[in-house]
Structures are given as structure tokens and as C-alpha cells.
Design a protein around this motif. Structure first.
Motif, mmCIF file in Angstrom:
data_model
loop_
_atom_site.group_PDB
_atom_site.id
_atom_site.type_symbol
_atom_site.label_atom_id
_atom_site.label_comp_id
_atom_site.label_asym_id
_atom_site.label_seq_id
_atom_site.Cartn_x
_atom_site.Cartn_y
_atom_site.Cartn_z
ATOM 1 N N PHE A 1 17.635 24.815 -3.148
ATOM 2 C CA PHE A 1 16.724 23.666 -3.107
ATOM 3 C C PHE A 1 17.318 22.495 -3.894
ATOM 4 C CE2 PHE A 1 14.129 27.423 -2.408
ATOM 5 C CZ PHE A 1 13.414 27.064 -1.278
ATOM 6 N N ASP A 2 16.963 21.320 -3.448
ATOM 7 C CA ASP A 2 17.523 20.094 -4.011
ATOM 8 C C ASP A 2 16.704 19.658 -5.229
ATOM 9 O OD1 ASP A 2 18.758 17.730 -4.497
ATOM 10 O OD2 ASP A 2 17.959 16.678 -2.739
ATOM 11 N N VAL A 3 17.363 19.534 -6.371
ATOM 12 C CA VAL A 3 16.674 19.128 -7.606
ATOM 13 C C VAL A 3 17.206 17.783 -8.090
ATOM 14 C CG1 VAL A 3 16.193 21.512 -8.284
ATOM 15 C CG2 VAL A 3 18.284 20.402 -9.090
ATOM 16 N N SER A 4 17.799 17.001 -7.180
ATOM 17 C CA SER A 4 18.426 15.733 -7.575
ATOM 18 C C SER A 4 17.408 14.747 -8.147
ATOM 19 C CB SER A 4 19.149 15.105 -6.390
ATOM 20 O OG SER A 4 18.244 14.884 -5.311
ATOM 21 N N ASN A 5 16.144 14.885 -7.754
ATOM 22 C CA ASN A 5 15.120 13.989 -8.304
ATOM 23 C C ASN A 5 14.944 14.182 -9.803
ATOM 24 O OD1 ASN A 5 14.582 12.801 -5.860
ATOM 25 N ND2 ASN A 5 12.853 14.157 -5.378
ATOM 26 N N TYR A 6 15.429 15.310 -10.293
ATOM 27 C CA TYR A 6 15.268 15.623 -11.719
ATOM 28 C C TYR A 6 16.615 15.597 -12.446
ATOM 29 C CZ TYR A 6 10.968 17.207 -9.592
ATOM 30 O OH TYR A 6 9.805 17.263 -8.858
ATOM 31 N N LYS A 7 17.568 14.824 -11.878
ATOM 32 C CA LYS A 7 18.872 14.659 -12.516
ATOM 33 C C LYS A 7 19.119 13.180 -12.792
ATOM 34 C CE LYS A 7 21.329 18.678 -10.643
ATOM 35 N NZ LYS A 7 22.515 19.123 -9.859
ATOM 36 N N ASP A 8 19.911 12.924 -13.825
ATOM 37 C CA ASP A 8 20.270 11.543 -14.107
ATOM 38 C C ASP A 8 21.534 11.189 -13.315
ATOM 39 O OD1 ASP A 8 22.374 12.732 -15.436
ATOM 40 O OD2 ASP A 8 21.571 12.381 -17.435
ATOM 41 N N LYS A 9 22.093 10.004 -13.558
ATOM 42 C CA LYS A 9 23.259 9.551 -12.804
ATOM 43 C C LYS A 9 24.497 10.391 -13.073
ATOM 44 C CE LYS A 9 21.938 4.726 -12.146
ATOM 45 N NZ LYS A 9 22.307 3.299 -12.363
ATOM 46 N N GLU A 10 24.503 11.060 -14.204
ATOM 47 C CA GLU A 10 25.646 11.906 -14.544
ATOM 48 C C GLU A 10 25.491 13.323 -13.997
ATOM 49 O OE1 GLU A 10 25.908 11.767 -18.737
ATOM 50 O OE2 GLU A 10 26.509 9.652 -18.820
ATOM 51 N N GLY A 11 24.372 13.577 -13.310
ATOM 52 C CA GLY A 11 24.162 14.883 -12.709
ATOM 53 C C GLY A 11 23.562 15.911 -13.647
ATOM 54 N N LYS A 12 23.106 15.475 -14.820
ATOM 55 C CA LYS A 12 22.493 16.403 -15.770
ATOM 56 C C LYS A 12 20.988 16.492 -15.510
ATOM 57 C CE LYS A 12 25.837 15.502 -19.463
ATOM 58 N NZ LYS A 12 26.008 15.027 -20.877
ATOM 59 N N LEU A 13 20.471 17.711 -15.646
ATOM 60 C CA LEU A 13 19.039 17.901 -15.444
ATOM 61 C C LEU A 13 18.249 17.171 -16.518
ATOM 62 C CD1 LEU A 13 18.853 21.694 -14.520
ATOM 63 C CD2 LEU A 13 18.351 19.766 -13.022
ATOM 64 N N THR A 14 17.175 16.568 -16.115
ATOM 65 C CA THR A 14 16.307 15.858 -17.057
ATOM 66 C C THR A 14 14.873 15.970 -16.578
ATOM 67 O OG1 THR A 14 15.841 13.768 -18.127
ATOM 68 C CG2 THR A 14 16.585 13.661 -15.854
ATOM 69 N N ILE A 15 13.976 15.839 -17.509
ATOM 70 C CA ILE A 15 12.552 15.856 -17.171
ATOM 71 C C ILE A 15 12.058 14.427 -17.213
ATOM 72 C CG2 ILE A 15 10.286 16.759 -17.797
ATOM 73 C CD1 ILE A 15 11.703 18.977 -19.301
ATOM 74 N N ASN A 16 11.806 13.862 -16.043
ATOM 75 C CA ASN A 16 11.322 12.491 -15.985
ATOM 76 C C ASN A 16 9.867 12.435 -16.423
ATOM 77 O OD1 ASN A 16 13.771 11.556 -14.908
ATOM 78 N ND2 ASN A 16 13.151 12.224 -12.864
ATOM 79 N N ALA A 17 9.595 11.534 -17.321
ATOM 80 C CA ALA A 17 8.262 11.515 -17.918
ATOM 81 C C ALA A 17 7.174 11.201 -16.908
ATOM 82 C CB ALA A 17 8.218 10.505 -19.059
ATOM 83 N N GLU A 18 7.518 10.436 -15.832
ATOM 84 C CA GLU A 18 6.473 10.112 -14.872
ATOM 85 C C GLU A 18 6.022 11.343 -14.092
ATOM 86 O OE1 GLU A 18 10.425 9.083 -12.861
ATOM 87 O OE2 GLU A 18 9.484 8.884 -14.830
ATOM 88 N N LYS A 19 6.772 12.449 -14.190
ATOM 89 C CA LYS A 19 6.375 13.676 -13.521
ATOM 90 C C LYS A 19 5.326 14.445 -14.333
ATOM 91 C CE LYS A 19 9.418 12.972 -10.298
ATOM 92 N NZ LYS A 19 8.995 12.587 -8.938
ATOM 93 N N ILE A 20 5.230 14.107 -15.608
ATOM 94 C CA ILE A 20 4.273 14.816 -16.454
ATOM 95 C C ILE A 20 2.926 14.124 -16.327
ATOM 96 C CG2 ILE A 20 3.721 15.508 -18.819
ATOM 97 C CD1 ILE A 20 6.652 15.526 -19.425
ATOM 98 N N GLU A 21 1.996 14.780 -15.678
ATOM 99 C CA GLU A 21 0.714 14.165 -15.391
ATOM 100 C C GLU A 21 -0.223 14.207 -16.594
ATOM 101 O OE1 GLU A 21 -0.774 16.147 -12.006
ATOM 102 O OE2 GLU A 21 0.798 15.434 -10.663
ATOM 103 N N ALA B 1 17.778 2.401 -17.215
ATOM 104 C CA ALA B 1 19.229 2.382 -17.431
ATOM 105 C C ALA B 1 19.904 3.583 -16.810
ATOM 106 C CB ALA B 1 19.525 2.338 -18.935
ATOM 107 N N GLY B 2 19.108 4.488 -16.219
ATOM 108 C CA GLY B 2 19.676 5.665 -15.587
ATOM 109 C C GLY B 2 20.102 6.728 -16.556
ATOM 110 N N LYS B 3 19.669 6.587 -17.795
ATOM 111 C CA LYS B 3 20.029 7.571 -18.801
ATOM 112 C C LYS B 3 18.956 8.648 -18.871
ATOM 113 C CE LYS B 3 22.376 4.106 -21.626
ATOM 114 N NZ LYS B 3 22.418 3.437 -22.946
ATOM 115 N N LYS B 4 19.344 9.766 -19.504
ATOM 116 C CA LYS B 4 18.381 10.852 -19.677
ATOM 117 C C LYS B 4 17.234 10.380 -20.552
ATOM 118 C CE LYS B 4 17.885 15.634 -21.165
ATOM 119 N NZ LYS B 4 18.569 16.855 -21.582
#
Length: 546
Positions: free
Chosen positions: A491-511, A530-533
Motif C-alpha cells: 500500500f502507498d504511504v506517500s501521503n505520510y512521507k516528507d520530500k526526503e521520503g521519511k515517514l512523518t505524521i502530518n498534524a492535519e491527520k490528527i483529528e 517547507a516540506g520538512k518533517k
């Protein structure tokens, strides 16, 4: 990933079980002690319910031994009644106080029949008999002093962790059956708890209060491959890898298991989740869970993988409920966090109540000397006024024990069913005959005593941030691992990666994370642009912890 707030790994699975038992006993003893320490204890309306509502069990109690709690209350009440019997009015003082005057009058009449002399002798005899009766009659004051002393000793034993069950205590057989309807919330390799959700806002009753509820959805990389994956296969494959990964993490005092959650309104009357008495099962064997995943249609259910994290230092715990699921050709996972803290009335409350008892025994309240401190030549501060405010607090003014009437004490019966139970059962039976769903759903759900009498989290001003930080870090580790596992499943988890390809938890996903009560987890908007974690920012919104 920042794991500085996670304690160093120091406990094996056996250590985890032992720590959990110790924390359960401690919370049980403190909550029981607080109930007994109430000035109105024991009264029928102050006692916990010893019998579950019809068609129901007691539910599960996390970090709490409810059977031990009820045994403590039952044993203490029997101790009160035993003292009551020792001070029960005997018949012989009454006979003696009547018999002796009659004997005296008989002797007087045998020597002198003078009416005036007899009258005075009669008054003296009656007065002597009444005085004799009062002197031989049990002293109400001493009775209540004995009750207060016994009560203080029980509270002290509970506070010190020295309470032991009375060896002479005999639990009635029907009460032992009701004790079997108490769940321990034990998620392990043997048992899988079955919990019933009555309220969407409290989906995991018994495990504390909901702290977070969040969803992550991942599109398929290859539809042909992901289409073949079944929901059950995905769940058990993902959770097995998650357990293996977390077992090697640096999270301390961690345990794993599974729970089954049923929707109360969806359970049919002939459901496999009900026994012959139409009472829900408390547990299923863990070995059965896989076969139950897709085979039952008699109730709406969800099976969750549970990660338990204990914080013994703060008498708190966090449970992370994780469930993967198929959403068409995509897949997602749901993560929810519940927390439970120490008893609201803790050790200090028990100490205060024991001290109050000692003050009443010594019949000496603390006397504060009135003083006035001169600040300037024109202003003064009255220390007496401030001290008076302190002395007006409940812990200084509330009596340790209100007087108890021995007759009323004898009438208190913790095993007496509520008067309305028989009527309720009859009406529910009528509903059963005209309904196809479980009748237990019609009762209004109430939080159990562990949840009602506890804080959401422990820790004081200095410990609370560390506790929140540990939960946040554990949450980050679990989510990161789940995203990595979902990616390995196609499964594709790119929505939860930054520009460097590292996994990150985007705060807008936390309801929702502890909204309005404890903390909010927010991302740095500038970092996101800025595309940073995005770092998780902790913002204190309220200092209440209930």
C-alpha cells in the motif's frame, strides 16, 4: 524519531504482568479505602453494587481488581456488624433493673406495711432500677468510638498495603457466581476480552477515557495484488509484525493482546456472544479469535490489537487500540488511545482521614495563635483570617464518622437486590418475548468505579509533562511502524512521507487528541509548507486532569 521521553527498557513480559497486578491492587486498595473513609459509611446508599443488572455482567476493569474491592467492602461491613452485636442491648439488664427493685419492695413490705414508708421506698427502688439499667446498658458513645477505631485501622491497612482478607470470611455461594461476572481486562496469549460499547464517545469501556481517535488510509500500489488480500489476513499479518517490531523497541513496561468490541444495539438474542442466561461472555480464548473474525453475523464487532504501556511511577497507563481494515482496494488503520490515571482521592486523602480520626480521639483540634504581621506602618496582614480559611477546608471540618444507629447497621445488606430489580426483570422479559435483540442494551451505561474515581493521567506539575511526552512518543513509534508495515503489504504511504521520503505524521491527520482537557497535538505550519518533517507540538490547554 525523538524517544528521549520513553523510559529505558527494563521489564520482561513476566515483569509486566507482575507490575500490572501490583498497580491493580494498589488502585483497588486506595479506592476502597476512600469509600470506607467517607463519614457516612456504611449506609445502604454508599455501598457499591454487588449484583450486576439483569442480563449483564460487570464489564472489565483495567488496573483494578473489582472482586477484591467488593471483598474489602463486604469484609469491613461484617466487621462493623460484629462490633454492633458486641454492643447489642442484652435482655438481662432490663430484668435485673426490674427484679432488684421488686425484691427490695418485697423485703420492705415484709417488715413495714406503712403506706407512706412504702411510697418513699418505691420511689427509691424505681430510681435505683433505672440507674442500674442505664449503667448496664451498652454505651452508644463507646460503640461509635469502637466503630471509628475499627474503620481507621482498615483504612490504615489499605493505605499501607497491608490489608488481608479475613480467614473466617465466607463468601456466599451466589456472590462467588457474581464475582465470576467481573472482567480483569487481561489481554494476553490466553484470553481475549469481550467488551460492549454503549456509547460512541466511550468505545472501550473499562480501559479508561478516550484520549485520541485517528484514521490513516493508504491507496494500493498494485490493485491486482492488494485486491487479493482479505481483511482478516491483512489484520493478523499486520498486527503480528507490529508486535514483533514493538517488542524490540525501547518502550518500557509494554504488553500486547487483542480485544473484541461489540456494539450493544447490534447483539441478537441468540448471539454466540451470549451465554444461556443471555449474559455476554467476558472473554474468548485468544486461539478462537482468528476463526471469529469473519464468521459471526449476530453482532456488529471489531477486533483490535492492543498495546498496553504502563507508567508505574505515575500510577497510570495508556492503551493503544490498533485495527487495520480494507476500504475497497485501499486499506487503512484505526488507532485510538485510552488512558487511566491514579485514584482521584489518593494516599494523601487516606492520611488526612486517619489524622482526623486521631484528632477526634484526642479531643484536641489544632489551635492557631492569632498574629498580625506588620508590613508597613499603615497596613497589616491578618494571618488568623488566612488560617481560618484553611481550617474551613473539608479535611479539617468533616467528621471522621457520623454516629451509627446499631439497629440500622443490622439492616444494611450489601447483597440485597434493589427493590426494582424484580420489576425490571419482568419488564425486560416482556421485551425479550417481543424483540430479537439483547435486552441488556436497554440499561443506561455507567462508567465503572475505577474510571469514575480516577484521573485521566497521573503525575504532578513536574511529572505530568514527562508522562504526556512518553505517550506522544509511543504513539509516534506505533504509527510509524504501522505505516512501514502497510507499505510492505503493498500500500502507498506517500501521503505520510516528507520530500526526503521519511515517514512523518502530518498534524492535519490528527483529528482529536485530548481536545479541551489535557493537550492538543499541533504541527508547525511553517515546517509543513517547507516540506520538512512536522514536529509534534504540545500545547497545554487546561490544567484539569479529570
Amino acid at each position: 524519531m525523538d524517544t528521549s521521553l520513553i523510559q529505558e527498557k527494563e521489564a520482561s513480559s513476566e515483569d509486566f504482568k507482575e507490575i500490572k497486578i501490583q498497580m491493580s491492587y494498589r488502585a483497588t486498595d486506595i479506592i476502597a479505602g476512600a469509600l470506607i473513609a467517607d463519614k457516612n459509611f456504611p449506609q445502604q446508599n454508599t455501598l457499591p453494587r454487588f449484583i450486576p443488572l439483569p442480563f449483564n455482567n460487570f464489564g472489565h476493569f483495567y488496573l483494578f481488581d473489582h472482586a477484591r474491592f467488593l471483598t474489602i467492602i463486604y469484609d469491613t461491613l461484617l466487621g462493623f456488624k460484629k462490633i454492633g452485636k458486641e454492643y447489642k442491648d442484652p435482655v438481662w439488664p432490663l430484668f435485673l433493673s426490674i427484679g432488684i427493685p421488686i425484691l427490695l419492695m418485697s423485703i420492705v413490705l415484709s417488715f413495714s406495711p406503712d403506706p407512706e414508708y412504702i411510697f418513699y421506698c418505691l420511689i427509691i427502688a424505681v430510681g435505683f432500677g433505672f440507674g442500674l439499667y442505664l449503667s448496664l446498658k451498652p454505651n452508644e458513645k463507646k460503640f461509635n468510638e469502637k466503630i471509628a477505631e475499627y474503620k481507621a485501622n482498615v483504612i490504615a491497612d489499605l493505605h499501607n498495603g497491608e490489608w488481608e482478607e479475613n480467614s473466617e470470611l465466607q463468601i456466599p455461594e451466589h456472590l462467588e457466581y457474581f464475582f465470576s461476572l467481573i472482567g480483569q481486562a487481561s489481554c494476553d496469549e490466553e484470553l481475549c476480552p469481550v467488551i460492549i460499547a454503549f456509547d460512541d464517545r466511550h468505545p472501550f469501556p473499562g480501559y479508561g477515557k478516550l484520549l485520541l481517535d485517528n484514521q490513516f488510509v493508504c491507496a494500493p500500489k498494485n490493485i491486482e495484488i492488494t485486491r487479493q488480500k482479505k481483511d482478516a489476513d491483512l489484520f493478523f499479518a499486520v498486527t503480528a509484525k507490529l508486535e514483533e517490531s514493538l517488542s524490540e523497541s525501547d518502550i518500557s513496561n509494554i504488553g500486547f493482546g487483542k480485544v473484541i468490541v461489540l456494539n450493544s444495539g447490534s447483539i441478537s438474542i441468540d448471539s454466540i456472544w451470549l451465554d444461556e442466561n443471555k449474559i455476554p461472555y467476558l472473554n474468548k480464548q485468544t486461539s478462537e479469535v482468528e476463526s471469529l473474525y469473519d464468521t459471526d453475523s449476530s453482532a456488529s464487532k471489531r477486533i483490535y490489537f492492543v498495546v498496553e504501556v504502563l507508567f508505574p511511577k505515575y500510577d497510570s497507563a495508556a492503551c493503544f487500540f490498533v485495527r487495520s481494515y480494507k476500504a475497497g482496494n485501499s486499506a487503512g488503520f484505526h488507532i485510538a488511545i485510552t488512558t487511566i490515571g491514579p485514584p482521584e482521592k489518593g494516599e494523601q486523602y487516606l492520611k488526612d482521614r486517619i489524622m482526623r480520626h486521631n484528632m477526634e480521639v484526642n479531643e484536641a483540634d489544632t489551635v492557631f495563635k492569632k498574629e498580625v504581621i506588620s508590613v508597613t506602618s499603615n497596613s497589616t496582614i491578618s494571618i488568623d483570617t488566612e488560617l481560618s480559611k484553611i481550617l474551613s477546608l473539608n479535611k479539617f471540618t468533616e467528621k471522621f464518622q457520623v454516629p451509627i444507629e446499631r439497629d440500622n447497621l443490622e439492616k444494611i445488606d450489601p447483597l440485597e437486590e434493589d427493590k426494582d430489580d424484580e420489576k425490571i426483570t419482568q419488564r425486560i422479559s416482556e421485551i425479550v418475548n417481543n424483540d430479537t435483540t439483547w435486552p441488556g442494551q436497554y440499561y443506561f451505561y455507567q462508567n465503572n468505579i475505577r474510571e469514575r474515581k480516577s484521573l485521566k493521567l497521573g503525575g504532578d506539575f513536574f511529572g505530568y509533562p514527562e508522562l504526556i511526552g512518553s505517550i506522544t512518543s509511543a504513539y509516534s513509534q506505533i504509527v510509524d511502524r504501522m505505516l512501514s508495515i502497510m507499505e510492505s503489504q503493498g500500500f502507498d504511504v506517500s501521503n505520510y512521507k516528507d520530500k526526503e521520503g521519511k515517514l512523518t505524521i502530518n498534524a492535519e491527520k490528527i483529528e482529536q487528541v485530548i481536545v479541551g482537557e489535557l493537550v492538543n497535538l499541533k504541527s508547525n505550519e511553517e515546517d509543513k509548507n517547507a516540506g520538512k518533517k512536522s514536529d509534534i507540538k504540545i500545547t497545554q490547554t487546561n490544567n484539569t486532569n479529570k
